[in-house]
Design a protein around this motif. Structure first.
Motif, PDB file in Angstrom:
ATOM      1  N   GLU A   2       0.829  -1.209   0.000  1.00 45.80           N
ATOM      2  CA  GLU A   2       0.000   0.000   0.000  1.00 45.80           C
ATOM      3  C   GLU A   2       0.860   1.254   0.000  1.00 45.80           C
ATOM      4  O   GLU A   2       0.561   2.232  -0.688  1.00 45.80           O
ATOM      5  CB  GLU A   2      -0.927   0.001   1.223  1.00 45.80           C
ATOM      6  CG  GLU A   2      -2.372   0.052   0.859  1.00 45.80           C
ATOM      7  CD  GLU A   2      -3.241   0.030   2.094  1.00 45.80           C
ATOM      8  OE1 GLU A   2      -3.329   1.066   2.765  1.00 45.80           O
ATOM      9  OE2 GLU A   2      -3.816  -1.033   2.371  1.00 45.80           O
ATOM     10  N   SER A   3       1.933   1.220   0.756  1.00 39.78           N
ATOM     11  CA  SER A   3       2.847   2.353   0.833  1.00 39.78           C
ATOM     12  C   SER A   3       3.506   2.627  -0.515  1.00 39.78           C
ATOM     13  O   SER A   3       3.657   3.773  -0.928  1.00 39.78           O
ATOM     14  CB  SER A   3       3.908   2.094   1.900  1.00 39.78           C
ATOM     15  OG  SER A   3       4.818   3.158   1.959  1.00 39.78           O
ATOM     16  N   ALA A   4       3.877   1.579  -1.222  1.00 42.16           N
ATOM     17  CA  ALA A   4       4.492   1.731  -2.545  1.00 42.16           C
ATOM     18  C   ALA A   4       3.500   2.314  -3.542  1.00 42.16           C
ATOM     19  O   ALA A   4       3.860   3.157  -4.371  1.00 42.16           O
ATOM     20  CB  ALA A   4       5.012   0.387  -3.044  1.00 42.16           C
ATOM     21  N   GLN A   5       2.243   1.895  -3.466  1.00 40.33           N
ATOM     22  CA  GLN A   5       1.211   2.437  -4.351  1.00 40.33           C
ATOM     23  C   GLN A   5       0.976   3.920  -4.064  1.00 40.33           C
ATOM     24  O   GLN A   5       0.831   4.724  -4.979  1.00 40.33           O
ATOM     25  CB  GLN A   5      -0.095   1.656  -4.196  1.00 40.33           C
ATOM     26  CG  GLN A   5      -0.060   0.276  -4.794  1.00 40.33           C
ATOM     27  CD  GLN A   5      -1.336  -0.489  -4.529  1.00 40.33           C
ATOM     28  OE1 GLN A   5      -2.033  -0.248  -3.545  1.00 40.33           O
ATOM     29  NE2 GLN A   5      -1.645  -1.450  -5.416  1.00 40.33           N
ATOM     30  N   LEU A   6       0.942   4.252  -2.784  1.00 40.55           N
ATOM     31  CA  LEU A   6       0.750   5.641  -2.394  1.00 40.55           C
ATOM     32  C   LEU A   6       1.915   6.508  -2.872  1.00 40.55           C
ATOM     33  O   LEU A   6       1.713   7.604  -3.403  1.00 40.55           O
ATOM     34  CB  LEU A   6       0.588   5.757  -0.873  1.00 40.55           C
ATOM     35  CG  LEU A   6       0.333   7.154  -0.324  1.00 40.55           C
ATOM     36  CD1 LEU A   6      -0.920   7.763  -0.933  1.00 40.55           C
ATOM     37  CD2 LEU A   6       0.213   7.113   1.185  1.00 40.55           C
ATOM     38  N   ASP A   7       3.129   6.011  -2.725  1.00 41.17           N
ATOM     39  CA  ASP A   7       4.307   6.729  -3.209  1.00 41.17           C
ATOM     40  C   ASP A   7       4.227   6.972  -4.712  1.00 41.17           C
ATOM     41  O   ASP A   7       4.533   8.054  -5.199  1.00 41.17           O
ATOM     42  CB  ASP A   7       5.591   5.972  -2.873  1.00 41.17           C
ATOM     43  CG  ASP A   7       5.967   6.068  -1.398  1.00 41.17           C
ATOM     44  OD1 ASP A   7       5.407   6.943  -0.698  1.00 41.17           O
ATOM     45  OD2 ASP A   7       6.817   5.264  -0.958  1.00 41.17           O
ATOM     46  N   ALA A   8       3.804   5.954  -5.459  1.00 45.68           N
ATOM     47  CA  ALA A   8       3.684   6.076  -6.916  1.00 45.68           C
ATOM     48  C   ALA A   8       2.617   7.108  -7.287  1.00 45.68           C
ATOM     49  O   ALA A   8       2.819   7.932  -8.188  1.00 45.68           O
ATOM     50  CB  ALA A   8       3.357   4.728  -7.538  1.00 45.68           C
ATOM     51  N   LEU A  13       1.167  12.590  -9.098  1.00 44.33           N
ATOM     52  CA  LEU A  13       0.508  13.861  -8.806  1.00 44.33           C
ATOM     53  C   LEU A  13       1.493  15.020  -8.877  1.00 44.33           C
ATOM     54  O   LEU A  13       1.195  16.073  -9.448  1.00 44.33           O
ATOM     55  CB  LEU A  13      -0.145  13.815  -7.425  1.00 44.33           C
ATOM     56  CG  LEU A  13      -0.852  15.094  -6.969  1.00 44.33           C
ATOM     57  CD1 LEU A  13      -1.962  15.479  -7.922  1.00 44.33           C
ATOM     58  CD2 LEU A  13      -1.380  14.930  -5.554  1.00 44.33           C
ATOM     59  N   LEU A  14       2.674  14.844  -8.356  1.00 40.61           N
ATOM     60  CA  LEU A  14       3.699  15.890  -8.414  1.00 40.61           C
ATOM     61  C   LEU A  14       4.092  16.203  -9.849  1.00 40.61           C
ATOM     62  O   LEU A  14       4.321  17.366 -10.204  1.00 40.61           O
ATOM     63  CB  LEU A  14       4.919  15.500  -7.581  1.00 40.61           C
ATOM     64  CG  LEU A  14       4.710  15.545  -6.065  1.00 40.61           C
ATOM     65  CD1 LEU A  14       5.931  14.982  -5.342  1.00 40.61           C
ATOM     66  CD2 LEU A  14       4.409  16.954  -5.591  1.00 40.61           C
ATOM     67  N   LYS A  15       4.154  15.183 -10.707  1.00 43.63           N
ATOM     68  CA  LYS A  15       4.462  15.400 -12.122  1.00 43.63           C
ATOM     69  C   LYS A  15       3.374  16.231 -12.792  1.00 43.63           C
ATOM     70  O   LYS A  15       3.644  17.147 -13.567  1.00 43.63           O
ATOM     71  CB  LYS A  15       4.628  14.073 -12.858  1.00 43.63           C
ATOM     72  CG  LYS A  15       5.918  13.358 -12.541  1.00 43.63           C
ATOM     73  CD  LYS A  15       5.986  12.030 -13.287  1.00 43.63           C
ATOM     74  CE  LYS A  15       7.178  11.218 -12.839  1.00 43.63           C
ATOM     75  NZ  LYS A  15       7.216   9.890 -13.474  1.00 43.63           N
ATOM     76  N   VAL A  16       2.119  15.913 -12.483  1.00 44.90           N
ATOM     77  CA  VAL A  16       0.991  16.657 -13.049  1.00 44.90           C
ATOM     78  C   VAL A  16       1.038  18.113 -12.585  1.00 44.90           C
ATOM     79  O   VAL A  16       0.861  19.042 -13.391  1.00 44.90           O
ATOM     80  CB  VAL A  16      -0.357  16.003 -12.665  1.00 44.90           C
ATOM     81  CG1 VAL A  16      -1.529  16.900 -13.006  1.00 44.90           C
ATOM     82  CG2 VAL A  16      -0.503  14.652 -13.353  1.00 44.90           C
ATOM     83  N   LEU A  17       1.299  18.329 -11.314  1.00 45.08           N
ATOM     84  CA  LEU A  17       1.369  19.691 -10.793  1.00 45.08           C
ATOM     85  C   LEU A  17       2.517  20.472 -11.420  1.00 45.08           C
ATOM     86  O   LEU A  17       2.378  21.654 -11.744  1.00 45.08           O
ATOM     87  CB  LEU A  17       1.499  19.674  -9.271  1.00 45.08           C
ATOM     88  CG  LEU A  17       0.263  19.203  -8.511  1.00 45.08           C
ATOM     89  CD1 LEU A  17       0.579  19.050  -7.025  1.00 45.08           C
ATOM     90  CD2 LEU A  17      -0.902  20.145  -8.729  1.00 45.08           C
ATOM     91  N   GLU A  18       3.649  19.818 -11.616  1.00 47.24           N
ATOM     92  CA  GLU A  18       4.794  20.469 -12.249  1.00 47.24           C
ATOM     93  C   GLU A  18       4.471  20.854 -13.697  1.00 47.24           C
ATOM     94  O   GLU A  18       4.792  21.949 -14.147  1.00 47.24           O
ATOM     95  CB  GLU A  18       6.016  19.552 -12.212  1.00 47.24           C
ATOM     96  CG  GLU A  18       7.260  20.190 -12.788  1.00 47.24           C
ATOM     97  CD  GLU A  18       8.472  19.265 -12.721  1.00 47.24           C
ATOM     98  OE1 GLU A  18       9.408  19.494 -13.490  1.00 47.24           O
ATOM     99  OE2 GLU A  18       8.473  18.320 -11.910  1.00 47.24           O
ATOM    100  N   THR A  19       3.812  19.961 -14.411  1.00 45.60           N
ATOM    101  CA  THR A  19       3.412  20.244 -15.790  1.00 45.60           C
ATOM    102  C   THR A  19       2.438  21.416 -15.833  1.00 45.60           C
ATOM    103  O   THR A  19       2.552  22.304 -16.687  1.00 45.60           O
ATOM    104  CB  THR A  19       2.761  18.991 -16.420  1.00 45.60           C
ATOM    105  OG1 THR A  19       3.712  17.933 -16.407  1.00 45.60           O
ATOM    106  CG2 THR A  19       2.306  19.252 -17.839  1.00 45.60           C
ATOM    107  N   ASN A  20       1.507  21.439 -14.901  1.00 49.58           N
ATOM    108  CA  ASN A  20       0.538  22.531 -14.823  1.00 49.58           C
ATOM    109  C   ASN A  20       1.242  23.857 -14.541  1.00 49.58           C
ATOM    110  O   ASN A  20       0.938  24.876 -15.174  1.00 49.58           O
ATOM    111  CB  ASN A  20      -0.507  22.226 -13.753  1.00 49.58           C
ATOM    112  CG  ASN A  20      -1.611  23.249 -13.728  1.00 49.58           C
ATOM    113  OD1 ASN A  20      -2.204  23.549 -14.749  1.00 49.58           O
ATOM    114  ND2 ASN A  20      -1.877  23.803 -12.544  1.00 49.58           N
ATOM    115  N   ASP A  21       2.173  23.855 -13.612  1.00 53.55           N
ATOM    116  CA  ASP A  21       2.921  25.079 -13.291  1.00 53.55           C
ATOM    117  C   ASP A  21       3.685  25.596 -14.498  1.00 53.55           C
ATOM    118  O   ASP A  21       3.727  26.798 -14.763  1.00 53.55           O
ATOM    119  CB  ASP A  21       3.887  24.837 -12.130  1.00 53.55           C
ATOM    120  CG  ASP A  21       3.195  24.717 -10.786  1.00 53.55           C
ATOM    121  OD1 ASP A  21       1.997  25.088 -10.687  1.00 53.55           O
ATOM    122  OD2 ASP A  21       3.847  24.251  -9.832  1.00 53.55           O
TER     123      ASP A  21
END
Length: 109
Positions: A2-8, A13-21
């Motif tokens: 579960e922890s590995a899935q959450l990390d992924a 999400l961080l990639k999407v936010l970076e692309t949006n920025d």
């Protein structure tokens, strides 16, 4: 597991936010370039004001550009479209081409 899935998911999400920025920064640069080129365009000032409100969450800059547009409308009537001639030119934004997403096209014959 579960922890590995959450990390992924968080990495994605961080990639999407970076692309949006990056997209917002690119759009802001394009608007600024257009405002330098067409400083008396009321249409452009109104459009940038909406962008400031909705995409940048910057009501101070939005109001500044709405005020500028109203001032220009009062000074020159309706002759302040992009290029100084109402409906003679239009601004086209194309997504996905950082730094080259804006072109000005003439519709005059």
């Amino acid at each position: 597991k579960e922890s590995a899935q959450l990390d992924a998911l968080l990495r994605d999400l961080l990639k999407v936010l970076e692309t949006n920025d990056k997209a917002l920064a690119c759009a802001k640069r394009e608007y600024q370039m257009l405002l330098e080129k067409y400083p008396t365009s009321t249409e452009l000032h109104h459009s940038y004001a909406s962008f400031c409100d909705s995409a940048l969450n910057n009501s101070r800059d939005a109001e500044k550009h709405r005020t500028e547009a109203r001032s220009l409308e009062g000074d020159h009537g309706d002759d302040n479209a992009i290029g100084g001639k109402k409906d003679s030119e239009s601004v086209v934004f194309q997504e996905g081409q950082e730094g080259t997403g804006t072109s000005v096209t003439s519709s005059e014959s």
